[in-house]
Write an enzyme that holds these catalytic residues in place. Structure first.
Site, PDB file in Angstrom:
ATOM      1  N   GLY A  91       0.952  -1.093   0.337  1.00 15.75           N
ATOM      2  CA  GLY A  91       0.060  -0.140   0.097  1.00 15.75           C
ATOM      3  C   GLY A  91       0.926   1.125   0.020  1.00 15.75           C
ATOM      4  CB  CYS A 118       5.223  -4.021   0.172  1.00 11.39           C
ATOM      5  SG  CYS A 118       6.196  -2.406  -0.151  1.00 11.39           S
ATOM      6  CE1 TYR A 119       0.874   0.847   5.739  1.00 10.91           C
ATOM      7  CE2 TYR A 119      -0.637  -0.786   5.739  1.00 10.91           C
ATOM      8  CZ  TYR A 119      -0.196   0.239   6.072  1.00 10.91           C
ATOM      9  OH  TYR A 119      -0.910   0.885   7.251  1.00 10.91           O
ATOM     10  CG  HIS A 204       5.505  -5.394  -4.572  1.00  9.09           C
ATOM     11  ND1 HIS A 204       4.293  -5.319  -4.161  1.00  9.09           N
ATOM     12  CD2 HIS A 204       6.299  -4.297  -4.039  1.00  9.09           C
ATOM     13  CE1 HIS A 204       4.088  -3.982  -3.567  1.00  9.09           C
ATOM     14  NE2 HIS A 204       5.300  -3.688  -3.575  1.00  9.09           N
ATOM     15  CD  GLU A 206       2.840  -8.224  -5.530  1.00  7.67           C
ATOM     16  OE1 GLU A 206       3.671  -8.884  -4.827  1.00  7.67           O
ATOM     17  OE2 GLU A 206       2.400  -7.293  -5.122  1.00  7.67           O
ATOM     18  CB  SER A 258     -20.716  -7.539 -27.074  1.00  6.83           C
ATOM     19  OG  SER A 258     -19.468  -8.352 -26.544  1.00  6.83           O
ATOM     20  N   GLY A 259     -20.406 -10.123 -29.275  1.00  5.97           N
ATOM     21  CA  GLY A 259     -19.590 -10.787 -30.083  1.00  5.97           C
ATOM     22  C   GLY A 259     -18.210 -11.094 -29.345  1.00  5.97           C
ATOM     23  CB  VAL A 261     -14.255 -13.252 -24.362  1.00  4.46           C
ATOM     24  CG1 VAL A 261     -13.672 -14.416 -23.726  1.00  4.46           C
ATOM     25  CG2 VAL A 261     -13.136 -12.930 -25.700  1.00  4.46           C
ATOM     26  CG  ASP A 262     -15.471 -10.346 -21.048  1.00  5.60           C
ATOM     27  OD1 ASP A 262     -14.707 -11.232 -21.104  1.00  5.60           O
ATOM     28  OD2 ASP A 262     -15.197  -9.306 -20.677  1.00  5.60           O
ATOM     29  CB  SER A 263     -21.619 -10.752 -23.807  1.00  2.78           C
ATOM     30  OG  SER A 263     -21.098 -10.445 -25.189  1.00  2.78           O
ATOM     31  CE  LYS A 419     -11.074 -10.180 -22.025  1.00  2.05           C
ATOM     32  NZ  LYS A 419     -12.307  -9.217 -22.418  1.00  2.05           N
TER      33      LYS A 419
END
Ligand code: XMP
Length: 563
Positions: A91, A118-119, A204, A206, A258-259, A261-263, A419
């Protein structure tokens, strides 16, 4: 920017106001997460670092479910998740700052393995009786860490680690029970109390720059915490489909396709649960890519078996967009028209459904009461979650900008996913790669890639140029590695010569960027051969363009789209 969804899924349900036929009352509370029943959940408390989402993603890569909560989350809400481990994120504050995030120190008494980053390390040291002071030498960027105590966190790792640091304060005095576990040449870099299974690192792990970071996190999550790696696409699909089935009962749902990926993945999950009681609406807004209106319909119907209503409203959109050059006005017009078209269509479907139900004498409760949205986890968490739980709840209800008086209840089957996880789920659902690997495409489509006025002629010019860019990039095998690659039509005309003819035509810019999430991006050094064939083909094949330029601007300072 005026859009909510940074992941660029073309979701423009900014405000769906559905008509009088849909009146099933307010949303019921839905279960917060879709984790498997016997899941091992790692809770990450967010102290405001820009990398917090990355921690969650790394942990998910081990097939372990992880949840980001604001650091102000109540102890009860943490306990409710029955976490097998806790990670305290980094943070921007110092533990002594008056406005340092207010986390309840009781989180350190939960008795589960805890990793401070870290923080998070400073928070841990400060609240367990140690001391944190400003460092003589601040450390930012690459550093080498020497491991002093080979504890379980460092199992299998070398004695010197390449890490990425970003801190001003350091732990100066250890809390009782802790030992020094690693140092840089300037400061203490890791502490541990193995008995209490509490570990902390100043760097970090990550971020990709910390070379052995993934191994370190794996040691913590799988070995020290014993988390079960059961967060798999298969288990997600099973629980999600079952949950949707229970939620929707005999009801019906609609979804805006929408065409993208998500929808598409959201729709397939819902249709797996309720079959053709899901109706998908796909709108041609006149600024789709070449042949996209037909291709998406074919894909969604024949390859995905979805029940699709396709609405060609291109004339209406283009007439509203005529004469408009301001980017935000273009966006607003497209958003507004989309809502009207979607609303009309939804109401038509609802009426038709009611008529059919009446004829068949179907029981009450079989009407359309649900709206499917492809909201993703990053939209739900937002880094602002550090400002407190209320903020988070507000922001996730605002996803997509749905109005408070919306009568449809929401199904958001992807709201726990990143995603890349959406793609994995799609793959497990047997969806074609062509749908899953599609590059993000903005909701306002080609409208924000036609700089200046939008006319049917200019749309067609750009569709043709864009089609060449995409097909050449695919031919070169680069499509999947690139975040977005596309053509932009400029309002600039220049002189050229073709055969013996002088030409005076538009300039087209080609853009290709690498990005993780659309927030920052680097321009792609496309091979000269690819640039050459793109340029040759556009100038030769696209009537209206006689010059091609390549955009070599990263984000920041540029944006990905030109408008
Ligand atoms: P910028 O241009 O801001 O774009 O660097 C970042 C990402 O967002 C997408 N984008 C949009 N997506 N509606 C959307 O759904 C929009 O109005 C919009 N504008 C930009 C863009 O394609 C990129 O991936």
């Amino acid at each position: 920017m005026a859009y909510a969804n940074s992941t660029a899924e073309p979701y423009i349900l900014h405000s769906v106001v559905l008509g009088p036929y849909i009146s099933t009352g307010a949303s019921e509370p839905v279960p917060r997460y879709n984790q498997p029943v016997d899941s091992s959940t790692v809770v990450i408390l967010d102290f405001g670092a820009q990398y917090t989402q990355l921690i969650a993603r790394r942990i998910r890569e081990f097939n372990v479910f992880s949840v980001v909560l604001p650091c102000t989350a109540s102890i009860d809400s943490i306990k409710e998740l029955n976490p097998v481990a806790l990670v305290l994120s980094g943070g921007p504050s110092s533990v002594y700052d008056a406005d340092a995030p207010k986390a309840d120190p009781v989180v350190l008494q939960l008795g589960v393995p805890t990793l401070g980053i870290c923080y998070g390390m400073q928070f841990m040291a400060h609240h367990l009786g140690g001391e944190v002071t400003p460092s003589d030498k601040r450390e930012y960027g690459d550093a080498t860490v020497n491991v002093l105590a080979k504890n379980k966190l460092f199992a299998g790792l070398p004695a010197a680690l390449d890490v990425w640091m970003s801190h001003g304060d350091s732990v100066a005095k250890l809390p009782d029970g802790f030992v020094e576990a690693a140092r840089t040449e300037n400061a203490l870099a890791s502490i541990a109390d193995e008995k209490r299974r509490m570990y902390a690192v100043q760097w970090h792990p990550e971020v990709a720059h910390s070379k052995q970071g993934t191994e370190l996190l794996r040691n913590f999550v799988l070995n020290i915490s014993g988390a079960k790696p059961n967060w798999t696409p298969e288990s997600f699909i099973q629980t999600t489909v079952e949950r949707i089935r229970q939620q929707v009962g005999k009801g019906r749902a609609i979804c805006a396709l929408s065409g993208g990926v998500d929808s598409a993945v959201a729709a397939v999950l819902v249709s797996k649960a309720i079959g053709d009681r899901l109706t998908c609406i796909f709108v041609n807004n006149g600024v789709l890519r070449k042949n996209e209106f037909q291709q998406v319909q074919d894909n969604m119907r024949s390859k995905l078996g979805l029940n699709v209503v396709a609405v060609d409203a291109s004339k209406r959109f283009l007439s509203q967009l005529g004469g408009i050059t301001d980017p935000e006005t273009k966006r607003k017009i497209i958003g507004r028209e989309f809502i009207t078209v979607f609303d009309d269509e939804a109401n038509r479907i609802v009426k038709e459904q009611e008529r059919k139900a009446e004829l068949k004498k179907e029981p009450a409760g079989s009407e359309i009461a649900w709206l499917v949205q492809g909201t993703l986890y990053p939209d739900v968490i937002e880094s602002s979650s550090v400002k407190g739980p209320s903020q988070t709840i507000k922001s996730h209800h605002n996803v997509g900008g749905l109005p408070a008086d919306m009568k449809l209840k929401l199904i958001e089957p992807l709201r726990d996913l990143f995603k890349d996880e959406v793609r994995r789920v799609g793959r497990d659902l047997g969806m074609p790669e062509e749908v899953l690997e599609r590059q993000p495409f903005p909701g306002p489509g080609l409208a924000v890639r036609i700089v200046g006025e939008i006319t049917p002629e200019r749309v067609e010019i750009l569709q043709n140029a864009d089609d060449i860019v995409v097909s050449e990039i695919k031919k070169a095998g680069l499509y999947k590695q690139i975040w977005q690659s596309f053509a932009v039509l400029l309002p600039v005309k220049s002189v050229g010569v073709m055969g013996d003819q002088r030409t005076y035509a538009y300039t087209c810019a080609v853009r290709a960027v690498h990005s993780e999430d659309g927030m920052t991006a680097d321009w792609v050094p496309l091979p000269y051969e690819v640039l050459k064939s793109i340029s040759n083909r556009i100038v030769n094949e696209v009537r209206g363009i006689n010059r091609v330029v390549y955009d070599i601007t990263s984000k920041p300072p540029g944006t990905i789209e030109w408008e």
